[in-house]
Scaffold this motif. Structure first.
Motif, mmCIF file in Angstrom:
data_model
loop_
_atom_site.group_PDB
_atom_site.id
_atom_site.type_symbol
_atom_site.label_atom_id
_atom_site.label_comp_id
_atom_site.label_asym_id
_atom_site.label_seq_id
_atom_site.Cartn_x
_atom_site.Cartn_y
_atom_site.Cartn_z
ATOM 1 N N ALA A 65 -11.962 8.909 7.976
ATOM 2 C CA ALA A 65 -10.628 8.948 8.602
ATOM 3 C C ALA A 65 -10.081 7.544 8.801
ATOM 4 O O ALA A 65 -8.897 7.277 8.545
ATOM 5 C CB ALA A 65 -10.713 9.687 9.936
ATOM 6 N N LEU A 66 -10.932 6.613 9.244
ATOM 7 C CA LEU A 66 -10.485 5.237 9.450
ATOM 8 C C LEU A 66 -10.110 4.563 8.135
ATOM 9 O O LEU A 66 -9.161 3.775 8.077
ATOM 10 C CB LEU A 66 -11.591 4.430 10.146
ATOM 11 C CG LEU A 66 -11.846 4.742 11.622
ATOM 12 C CD1 LEU A 66 -13.075 3.978 12.124
ATOM 13 C CD2 LEU A 66 -10.626 4.391 12.460
ATOM 14 N N LEU A 67 -10.853 4.865 7.075
ATOM 15 C CA LEU A 67 -10.571 4.248 5.771
ATOM 16 C C LEU A 67 -9.224 4.692 5.205
ATOM 17 O O LEU A 67 -8.606 3.968 4.427
ATOM 18 C CB LEU A 67 -11.693 4.568 4.778
ATOM 19 C CG LEU A 67 -13.017 3.832 5.030
ATOM 20 C CD1 LEU A 67 -14.093 4.336 4.091
ATOM 21 C CD2 LEU A 67 -12.829 2.330 4.859
ATOM 22 N N HIS A 68 -8.761 5.873 5.601
ATOM 23 C CA HIS A 68 -7.430 6.312 5.178
ATOM 24 C C HIS A 68 -6.338 5.463 5.815
ATOM 25 O O HIS A 68 -5.213 5.414 5.321
ATOM 26 C CB HIS A 68 -7.225 7.791 5.524
ATOM 27 C CG HIS A 68 -7.872 8.727 4.558
ATOM 28 N ND1 HIS A 68 -7.562 8.756 3.209
ATOM 29 C CD2 HIS A 68 -8.835 9.674 4.734
ATOM 30 C CE1 HIS A 68 -8.286 9.672 2.606
ATOM 31 N NE2 HIS A 68 -9.073 10.243 3.499
ATOM 32 N N LEU A 69 -6.692 4.772 6.905
ATOM 33 C CA LEU A 69 -5.747 3.871 7.566
ATOM 34 C C LEU A 69 -5.877 2.445 7.045
ATOM 35 O O LEU A 69 -5.183 1.543 7.520
ATOM 36 C CB LEU A 69 -5.995 3.884 9.088
ATOM 37 C CG LEU A 69 -5.900 5.248 9.782
ATOM 38 C CD1 LEU A 69 -6.261 5.115 11.254
ATOM 39 C CD2 LEU A 69 -4.498 5.837 9.609
ATOM 40 N N ALA A 70 -6.787 2.243 6.088
ATOM 41 C CA ALA A 70 -7.012 0.908 5.518
ATOM 42 C C ALA A 70 -6.876 0.969 4.005
ATOM 43 O O ALA A 70 -7.875 0.915 3.276
ATOM 44 C CB ALA A 70 -8.398 0.402 5.921
ATOM 45 N N PRO A 71 -5.634 1.077 3.501
ATOM 46 C CA PRO A 71 -5.424 1.268 2.060
ATOM 47 C C PRO A 71 -5.695 0.034 1.212
ATOM 48 O O PRO A 71 -5.593 0.099 -0.012
ATOM 49 C CB PRO A 71 -3.928 1.643 2.003
ATOM 50 C CG PRO A 71 -3.332 0.981 3.210
ATOM 51 C CD PRO A 71 -4.392 1.042 4.263
ATOM 52 N N PHE A 72 -6.065 -1.100 1.847
ATOM 53 C CA PHE A 72 -6.285 -2.327 1.080
ATOM 54 C C PHE A 72 -7.637 -2.360 0.384
ATOM 55 O O PHE A 72 -7.924 -3.280 -0.372
ATOM 56 C CB PHE A 72 -6.136 -3.566 1.984
ATOM 57 C CG PHE A 72 -6.726 -3.410 3.355
ATOM 58 C CD1 PHE A 72 -8.090 -3.548 3.557
ATOM 59 C CD2 PHE A 72 -5.913 -3.122 4.441
ATOM 60 C CE1 PHE A 72 -8.628 -3.393 4.816
ATOM 61 C CE2 PHE A 72 -6.459 -2.974 5.715
ATOM 62 C CZ PHE A 72 -7.816 -3.120 5.908
ATOM 63 N N PHE A 73 -8.503 -1.366 0.632
ATOM 64 C CA PHE A 73 -9.782 -1.303 -0.077
ATOM 65 C C PHE A 73 -9.595 -0.612 -1.422
ATOM 66 O O PHE A 73 -8.848 0.365 -1.545
ATOM 67 C CB PHE A 73 -10.826 -0.537 0.740
ATOM 68 C CG PHE A 73 -11.367 -1.301 1.918
ATOM 69 C CD1 PHE A 73 -12.215 -2.384 1.731
ATOM 70 C CD2 PHE A 73 -11.026 -0.937 3.212
ATOM 71 C CE1 PHE A 73 -12.722 -3.083 2.813
ATOM 72 C CE2 PHE A 73 -11.523 -1.635 4.301
ATOM 73 C CZ PHE A 73 -12.372 -2.721 4.107
ATOM 74 N N SER A 74 -10.287 -1.124 -2.440
ATOM 75 C CA SER A 74 -10.301 -0.457 -3.739
ATOM 76 C C SER A 74 -11.130 0.812 -3.626
ATOM 77 O O SER A 74 -11.887 0.992 -2.663
ATOM 78 C CB SER A 74 -10.917 -1.388 -4.789
ATOM 79 O OG SER A 74 -12.315 -1.532 -4.549
ATOM 80 N N PRO A 75 -11.030 1.727 -4.595
ATOM 81 C CA PRO A 75 -11.877 2.930 -4.552
ATOM 82 C C PRO A 75 -13.369 2.598 -4.463
ATOM 83 O O PRO A 75 -14.116 3.275 -3.751
ATOM 84 C CB PRO A 75 -11.535 3.638 -5.866
ATOM 85 C CG PRO A 75 -10.124 3.209 -6.158
ATOM 86 C CD PRO A 75 -10.036 1.786 -5.696
ATOM 87 N N THR A 76 -13.792 1.538 -5.175
ATOM 88 C CA THR A 76 -15.206 1.145 -5.118
ATOM 89 C C THR A 76 -15.578 0.643 -3.727
ATOM 90 O O THR A 76 -16.589 1.053 -3.149
ATOM 91 C CB THR A 76 -15.503 0.049 -6.154
ATOM 92 O OG1 THR A 76 -15.240 0.553 -7.466
ATOM 93 C CG2 THR A 76 -16.965 -0.389 -6.072
ATOM 94 N N GLY A 77 -14.760 -0.254 -3.176
ATOM 95 C CA GLY A 77 -15.038 -0.786 -1.843
ATOM 96 C C GLY A 77 -15.035 0.302 -0.782
ATOM 97 O O GLY A 77 -15.890 0.325 0.116
ATOM 98 N N LYS A 78 -14.089 1.208 -0.890
ATOM 99 C CA LYS A 78 -13.993 2.318 0.066
ATOM 100 C C LYS A 78 -15.230 3.202 -0.005
ATOM 101 O O LYS A 78 -15.795 3.598 1.029
ATOM 102 C CB LYS A 78 -12.741 3.129 -0.250
ATOM 103 C CG LYS A 78 -12.520 4.351 0.629
ATOM 104 C CD LYS A 78 -11.255 5.086 0.181
ATOM 105 C CE LYS A 78 -11.059 6.382 0.942
ATOM 106 N NZ LYS A 78 -9.865 7.121 0.460
ATOM 107 N N THR A 79 -15.687 3.493 -1.218
ATOM 108 C CA THR A 79 -16.856 4.358 -1.383
ATOM 109 C C THR A 79 -18.117 3.688 -0.853
ATOM 110 O O THR A 79 -18.955 4.331 -0.206
ATOM 111 C CB THR A 79 -17.037 4.731 -2.867
ATOM 112 O OG1 THR A 79 -15.841 5.335 -3.357
ATOM 113 C CG2 THR A 79 -18.194 5.701 -3.048
#
Length: 308
Positions: free
Chosen positions: A242-256
């Motif tokens: 949920a928090l990562l949805h508020l941080a769109p500056f991460f790439s898909p790899t970084g987010k995962t």
């Protein structure tokens, strides 16, 4: 569904090594002495070698920037986990020494022995690069905040020399190499790379051997183990997502990578640290075993969810 099964297969491959470790312990090929030797080999040799060589890459400015964000993210997420678990443990009426072990085992994850292999099999060496930077922030808090949590009732405290162990030093060294775009000479890179590649099977064989040491019946009789597992494998990763949805500056790899590291089973070193300070290492051993087993099913789900 096909993509989810594919991710499950990729991560499931890692647990074949775990099964071989379990089988080796049951067959008497491995024992407690072997476990200590393999643990030392991984901790002092193969893991640092893997970290340094994985960071000896041609990293773009964007990847370096995201690596710093992941490092900061690990510090923020672990700290938020601590703040989250304080009222939860009180709500569950966990108190006394059990409260310290419960919090310790729930907050800190196996971000190296399981985290590195999972990130490597999904993203290659850039996955290790990101995972190592997450591990740096996580481990700094593990050896400071975590050790304080587990030994505060014994009047002990952490030692900076433990916080600055060889794996933290290797992460910092590797990051400085990446930051300066310094490539290791071939004469040094090749033996380190060969040594580092042994990390994945050795670490997972060790986990399998550890699983075989425990009585599975004891895992099914502790309500507190269930509660810790639900929080560690489901609640904290869900909140992270949920928090990562508020941080769109991460790439898909970084987010995962961030999500998977938060979804890791309990830290394999937690019972060792607890035993050193005469805390609740029996409970932590059960949490490590139970969460490691169930992570086989939860990790693919969160790896899939991270893509949406």
């Amino acid at each position: 569904m096909i993509e989810l099964l594919s991710l499950g297969r990729e991560i499931g491959v890692l647990f074949i090594y775990v099964f071989f470790g379990w089988l080796g312990r049951r067959a008497g090929i491995l024992d407690a002495g072997t476990d200590r030797a393999v643990s030392s080999l991984v901790f002092y040799f193969t893991m640092p070698a893997l970290t340094v060589t994985s960071m000896s890459l041609k990293i773009s400015t964007g990847q370096l920037y995201e690596g710093l964000l992941i490092l900061a993210g690990s510090l923020v997420l672990v700290t938020l986990s601590y703040l989250f678990i304080l009222p939860v443990s009180r709500l569950l009426r966990v108190d006394g020494p059990a409260e310290d072990s419960f919090r310790f085992g729930t907050i800190f994850g196996n971000v190296t022995y399981v985290g590195f292999p999972v990130c490597y099999i999904l993203f290659g060496k850039i996955g290790i690069f990101y995972a190592a930077l997450y591990s740096l922030g996580h481990n700094l808090l593990f050896w400071t905040l975590g050790v304080w949590m587990i030994c505060r009732r014994q009047g002990g405290g952490f030692r900076w020399r433990e916080a600055l162990n060889i794996n933290v030093i290797s992460i910092v060294t590797g990051f400085l190499l990446a930051l300066g775009h310094v490539q290791l000479p071939r004469l040094l890179f090749e033996p380190l790379n060969g040594l580092g590649e042994a990390t994945i099977p050795l670490a997972l064989l060790l986990i399998g051997s550890m699983l075989a040491e425990k009585d599975f019946k004891s895992l099914l009789t502790s309500k507190l183990v269930y509660q810790s597992t639900v929080i560690k494998l489901l609640m904290l990763p869900a909140l992270t997502l949920a928090l990562l949805h508020l941080a769109p500056f991460f790439s898909p790899t970084g987010k995962t990578v961030l999500l998977l590291e938060m979804a890791m089973p309990a830290a394999a070193l937690a019972p060792t640290v607890a035993r050193k300070y005469n805390a609740g290492y029996g409970f932590l051993s059960r949490v490590v075993v139970f969460t490691t087993l169930l992570s086989l099913f939860t990790l693919p789900v969160f790896a899939w969810l991270a893509r949406y």
